[in-house]
Design a protein around this motif. Structure first.
Motif, PDB file in Angstrom:
ATOM      1  N   LEU A   1       0.869   4.787  -2.150  1.00  0.00           N
ATOM      2  CA  LEU A   1       0.953   6.120  -1.561  1.00  0.00           C
ATOM      3  C   LEU A   1       2.130   6.907  -2.128  1.00  0.00           C
ATOM      4  O   LEU A   1       2.008   8.098  -2.426  1.00  0.00           O
ATOM      5  CB  LEU A   1       1.084   6.010  -0.041  1.00  0.00           C
ATOM      6  CG  LEU A   1      -0.136   5.462   0.696  1.00  0.00           C
ATOM      7  CD1 LEU A   1       0.198   5.185   2.157  1.00  0.00           C
ATOM      8  CD2 LEU A   1      -1.314   6.427   0.599  1.00  0.00           C
TER       9      LEU A   1
ATOM     10  N   VAL B   1       1.365   8.278  -5.526  1.00  0.00           N
ATOM     11  CA  VAL B   1       0.510   9.461  -5.452  1.00  0.00           C
ATOM     12  C   VAL B   1       1.308  10.667  -4.972  1.00  0.00           C
ATOM     13  O   VAL B   1       1.223  11.770  -5.544  1.00  0.00           O
ATOM     14  CB  VAL B   1      -0.691   9.200  -4.521  1.00  0.00           C
ATOM     15  CG1 VAL B   1      -1.478  10.483  -4.286  1.00  0.00           C
ATOM     16  CG2 VAL B   1      -1.595   8.117  -5.114  1.00  0.00           C
ATOM     17  N   VAL B   2       2.093  10.475  -3.914  1.00  0.00           N
ATOM     18  CA  VAL B   2       2.871  11.581  -3.346  1.00  0.00           C
ATOM     19  C   VAL B   2       3.882  12.107  -4.363  1.00  0.00           C
ATOM     20  O   VAL B   2       4.003  13.318  -4.578  1.00  0.00           O
ATOM     21  CB  VAL B   2       3.579  11.123  -2.059  1.00  0.00           C
ATOM     22  CG1 VAL B   2       4.599  12.175  -1.603  1.00  0.00           C
ATOM     23  CG2 VAL B   2       2.557  10.886  -0.956  1.00  0.00           C
TER      24      VAL B   2
ATOM     25  N   VAL C   1       0.846  -1.200   0.000  1.00  0.00           N
ATOM     26  CA  VAL C   1       0.000   0.000   0.000  1.00  0.00           C
ATOM     27  C   VAL C   1       0.877   1.244   0.000  1.00  0.00           C
ATOM     28  O   VAL C   1       0.526   2.274  -0.593  1.00  0.00           O
ATOM     29  CB  VAL C   1      -0.946   0.001   1.214  1.00  0.00           C
ATOM     30  CG1 VAL C   1      -1.836   1.235   1.203  1.00  0.00           C
ATOM     31  CG2 VAL C   1      -1.801  -1.263   1.225  1.00  0.00           C
ATOM     32  N   MET C   2       2.024   1.155   0.663  1.00  0.00           N
ATOM     33  CA  MET C   2       2.943   2.297   0.676  1.00  0.00           C
ATOM     34  C   MET C   2       3.449   2.614  -0.724  1.00  0.00           C
ATOM     35  O   MET C   2       3.721   3.774  -1.048  1.00  0.00           O
ATOM     36  CB  MET C   2       4.104   2.040   1.627  1.00  0.00           C
ATOM     37  CG  MET C   2       3.685   1.976   3.088  1.00  0.00           C
ATOM     38  SD  MET C   2       5.090   1.859   4.182  1.00  0.00           S
ATOM     39  CE  MET C   2       4.274   1.282   5.689  1.00  0.00           C
TER      40      MET C   2
ATOM     41  N   VAL D   1      -0.396   8.747   6.235  1.00  0.00           N
ATOM     42  CA  VAL D   1      -1.048   7.440   6.126  1.00  0.00           C
ATOM     43  C   VAL D   1       0.000   6.326   6.119  1.00  0.00           C
ATOM     44  O   VAL D   1      -0.183   5.271   6.742  1.00  0.00           O
ATOM     45  CB  VAL D   1      -1.924   7.368   4.863  1.00  0.00           C
ATOM     46  CG1 VAL D   1      -2.454   5.953   4.649  1.00  0.00           C
ATOM     47  CG2 VAL D   1      -3.089   8.344   4.962  1.00  0.00           C
ATOM     48  N   ALA D   2       1.126   6.560   5.433  1.00  0.00           N
ATOM     49  CA  ALA D   2       2.200   5.559   5.417  1.00  0.00           C
ATOM     50  C   ALA D   2       2.752   5.324   6.816  1.00  0.00           C
ATOM     51  O   ALA D   2       3.002   4.179   7.217  1.00  0.00           O
ATOM     52  CB  ALA D   2       3.315   6.014   4.467  1.00  0.00           C
TER      53      ALA D   2
ATOM     54  N   GLY E   1      -0.506  11.707   2.385  1.00  0.00           N
ATOM     55  CA  GLY E   1      -0.047  10.383   1.958  1.00  0.00           C
ATOM     56  C   GLY E   1       1.037   9.839   2.858  1.00  0.00           C
ATOM     57  O   GLY E   1       1.022   8.652   3.224  1.00  0.00           O
ATOM     58  N   MET E   2       1.979  10.688   3.256  1.00  0.00           N
ATOM     59  CA  MET E   2       3.058  10.221   4.121  1.00  0.00           C
ATOM     60  C   MET E   2       2.552   9.917   5.532  1.00  0.00           C
ATOM     61  O   MET E   2       3.032   8.981   6.184  1.00  0.00           O
ATOM     62  CB  MET E   2       4.183  11.251   4.168  1.00  0.00           C
ATOM     63  CG  MET E   2       4.872  11.480   2.821  1.00  0.00           C
ATOM     64  SD  MET E   2       5.300   9.954   1.920  1.00  0.00           S
ATOM     65  CE  MET E   2       6.477   9.201   3.052  1.00  0.00           C
TER      66      MET E   2
END
Length: 400
Positions: free
Chosen positions: A257, A260-261, A253-254, A292-293, A289-290
């Motif tokens: 992310l 996207v980032v 998932v990262m 969420v990571a 995004g970060m």
């Protein structure tokens, strides 16, 4: 002597890869910036998209871009290609030296999938080739006529591949594999489409023909893809030093992310360079995004197949428990004289053969072996989920 020689080969190969990557990324960023900053001016030569004035190193530069090609082929023409070729070649060589040569430690995790080293290498090389073919066909399909739809399809392809790689390789190996796939796409764009299209344009001019405008459009589309993939690739290539990225439960998932980032950050600068304003919302997307990571990394390491869905953290941890785990699972490598075959010195100089040393490296132990599956490599000493939970709950400051 052999371990010392391989260590130096690894070091020099990594240095070369970084140098060539800087050259490629620098030229990519520069030309995307140049292309975006071109302005149409009265009196410009026919067939030009615009020009830009720049100053650097005490001198002025006047840059002009032709939509297809100039009326006559210039006598001296600089081709920007060797930066990308050298970056991919040096990167693949480094992958062979480190990950393929040490596949049993760095690429394979027997708890994920039981593979022989040659099988892991074959899957890795095959995935690079198949990933490029899938991406290239998407670009050449009707989907390629819509940049937004193509971007979504490419995003899905990369995230799905990342998920699949985490079901085959170790966390570190999977992250490197998806980064290598993106880099392969970028280099192949240059080698198999951008440069050939430019050669076709030059050949047409030498024959006195008008070059096909679609050749330039195709090359520009792939060049833009390379530009937006650059930041995610750089992140994934350095991520193997950070266990909370590569070796936790939701590492795939990262990847989504980071895509996207990285895209949001590049969009901000590309928009600025094109004079279309400063889309500050992109930084909000990047920060979110970060965050969420970071949140996902707190879920801990992925559990081996057949393990319970979750493990309750131990309510009380003694230092004796921690010491027993470290001495039985880690100290064969992290010792003044490692006993593991092929390891001449303790990795990163970390020695874990005494109470004082274990307490001194408490944070590293928790990050690499408790909160993630980064250590031991390939879980060669078969540390259990329960033992990882103990290390994750332990703090050298509070343990008794």
């Amino acid at each position: 002597m052999e371990p010392i020689l391989w260590e130096w080969i690894n070091t020099v190969a990594r240095w070369l890869h970084v140098i060539t990557a800087i050259a490629w990324i620098g030229s990519s960023f520069y030309f995307i910036h140049l292309d975006a900053s071109l302005r149409r001016r009265a009196g410009a030569p026919a067939g030009t998209a615009g020009d830009a004035w720049q100053i650097h190193g005490g001198g002025f530069y006047h840059m002009t871009k032709y939509m297809v090609a100039p009326p006559q082929l210039p006598e001296d023409l600089t081709w920007f290609k060797w930066e990308s070729y050298a970056t991919w070649i040096s990167g693949f060589f480094l992958m062979c030296v480190l990950y393929y040569r040490g596949a049993d430690l760095f690429l394979i995790d027997q708890d994920v999938m039981a593979l022989a080293p040659w099988q892991a290498v074959a899957v890795s090389v095959g995935a690079l080739a198949l990933g490029w073919v899938a991406y290239d066909r998407m670009c050449k399909s009707p989907l390629g006529r819509n940049d937004a739809a193509l971007a979504v399809a490419g995003f899905i392809l990369l995230v799905a591949t990342a998920w699949a790689m985490t079901r085959i390789f170790s966390g570190r190996g999977a992250m490197l594999q998806i980064g290598a796939l993106m880099a392969t796409m970028m280099a192949a764009n240059v080698f198999l489409l951008i440069i050939p299209n430019q050669r076709k344009t030059v050949a047409a001019m030498l024959r006195g023909e008008t070059p096909d405008p679609s050749l330039g459009r195709q090359a520009k589309q792939r060049s833009l893809h390379n530009n937006y993939l650059t930041l995610p690739v750089v992140f994934l290539m350095i991520a193997n030093h950070y266990p909370l990225v590569t070796s936790t439960r939701y590492n795939w998932v990262m990847v989504a992310l980071v895509l996207v980032v990285g895209t949001a950050i590049r969009h901000f600068f590309n928009s600025q360079h094109a004079g279309k304003g400063s889309p500050w919302w992109t930084w909000g997307v990047a920060v979110a995004g970060m965050l969420v990571a970071v949140w996902l990394s707190a879920f801990g390491p992925a559990l081996p197949a057949g393990s319970a869905a979750s493990l309750a953290p131990p309510t009380k941890v003694s230092f004796n428990q921690v010491e027993e785990i470290v001495l039985s699972r880690c100290s064969m490598c992290h010792a003044a004289e490692p006993v593991w075959d092929g390891i001449a010195t303790p990795p990163r100089g970390v020695v874990l053969d005494s109470e004082a040393a274990i307490r001194r490296h408490a944070t590293e132990i928790r990050l690499h072996a408790g909160l993630s599956r980064a250590m031991p490599p390939a879980n060669v000493t078969q540390i259990t989920p329960d033992e990882r939970a103990i290390l994750a709950a332990w703090s050298g400051d509070t343990a008794r």
